[in-house]
Structure formats: structure tokens, C-alpha cells
Write a protein that holds these residues in place. Structure first.
Motif: not given
Length: 203
Positions: A65, A74, A77, A81
Motif C-alpha cells: 500500500t 497507482f 488504489l 486500500a
């Protein structure tokens, strides 16, 4: 607008570095990885309750993460998360009555919420039928080559964890190389043309 972008990038890098280093410090040999948020002994502590694998999974999740946010490819995302992870950590620290820690996690949670709100236009497709239309020139077109470079960077970082138990110095080089590869993956992307954003013509 430039200030908003800098503010958002600052949040990405700060949250990414915080959780990336936290996970790496838990998994690294002898916990010899710098990080400001702990506890680094989580795996050893939970191993007594046969939860060592679970703790290692949490630490690896923090690494991935954090990597998503830190390398920015990313990042959305990663921010999504991070929400359940932060909520879980917050509840654990409250239930364990860790003095001061819930306030720190609360601030990190607010930072992540602010990061998600900055992409409200993109996220609102989850609860509305309104399509998302990116701003002209807002992002380059992602390419397979860029994705491969980013993935290779992540592989090097994860491999560094295992290498740290044999060659600590080499493991640091692997981490640095992995982060640099992921950061430079945008060089393999292509700029979007105005035509990319135009709707298809009616036949």
C-alpha cells in the motif's frame, strides 16, 4: 491549481513513506529499516498467539500500500486500500489503550480522506451513473512497458526483504533500485492527445 497538485503529491509521498517504511521495518532482518511509526515487533508479539503469519501479512500489506502511494502510479488504489487498514489500526490502538497513538492514526486517517476527496470526480462513479471524464492532458496514457517497470520495482523491493537476512547492504540497494524504477516508470508512458478525450462520432 499547481498548489493543489503539490498538496496532493505531498500527502501521497508522506502517507506512502510512512506505511512503506513501517511494513519494511517489521519484515526486515533485525528490523534494520528506518521508519517512524511502529511497532516493529508486531510479528514477534503475535507469534506467541499463533498469529505471526497474520502479522506478516499486515506488514506486507503496508509495504504494498505504501509503495502504491509513494511511487504514485497507482496511488488512488493505494489510498482506497489504506482506508480499512487505518480504521483497523485505529480500533486496535483504542482497544489496547495506547496513549497518544489513536490521535496519530486519526490524523493519518484524515489525511487519507482528504486525498480521496481530491479525486471525488473519479470516485463518484461508484454511487452515481454519471461517467468520469478526465480533464484534458490530466494524465499520460499508461503503457505496458510502464506497468512492467513499476512491477519490476515492486518485485525488487519485496525481494530485498528476503535478501536482508543474508546481505543487509545489498538489500538496501535493491530497495533503492526498486523505488527508482517505479518512480521512472512514467517515462515509458505516452502523453494523451486531445482526440483521446473526444466521444466517438455517431454513425
Amino acid at each position: 491549481m499547481r498548489i493543489v497538485r503539490l498538496w496532493r503529491v505531498g500527502l501521497m509521498v508522506f502517507l506512502g513513506a510512512t506505511f512503506f517504511t513501517s511494513g519494511m521495518a517489521k519484515l526486515y532482518a533485525g528490523h534494520h529499516f528506518p521508519g517512524w511509526i511502529g511497532p516493529v515487533w508486531l510479528i514477534e508479539k503475535l507469534q506467541a498467539y499463533q498469529l505471526g503469519m497474520y502479522a506478516a501479512f499486515i506488514a506486507l500489506s503496508q509495504v504494498i500500500t505504501g509503495f502504491l502511494l509513494l511511487t504514485r502510479r497507482f496511488w488512488l488504489l493505494g489510498a482506497i486500500a489504506l482506508m480499512p487498514m487505518l480504521l483497523n489500526i485505529l480500533l486496535i490502538t483504542i482497544s489496547q489503550q495506547w496513549a497518544g497513538t489513536p490521535y496519530v492514526i486519526g490524523v493519518l486517517l484524515l489525511m487519507n480522506i482528504a486525498l480521496l476527496l481530491s479525486e471525488y470526480r473519479r470516485l463518484r462513479v461508484l454511487w452515481t451513473d454519471e461517467p468520469y471524464a478526465p480533464r484534458l492532458g490530466s494524465q499520460p496514457r499508461r503503457t505496458v512497458a510502464g506497468h512492467l517497470l513499476w512491477t519490476l520495482g515492486l518485485v525488487l523491493v519485496v525481494a530485498a526483504i528476503f535478501v536482508s537476512y543474508q546481505a543487509l547492504s545489498l538489500s538496501y540497494w535493491l530497495v533503492g533500485s526498486g523505488l527508482i524504477l517505479a518512480w521512472l516508470s512514467f517515462l515509458a508512458d505516452q502523453p494523451r492527445s486531445v482526440a483521446t478525450f473526444l466521444p466517438p462520432s455517431a454513425s
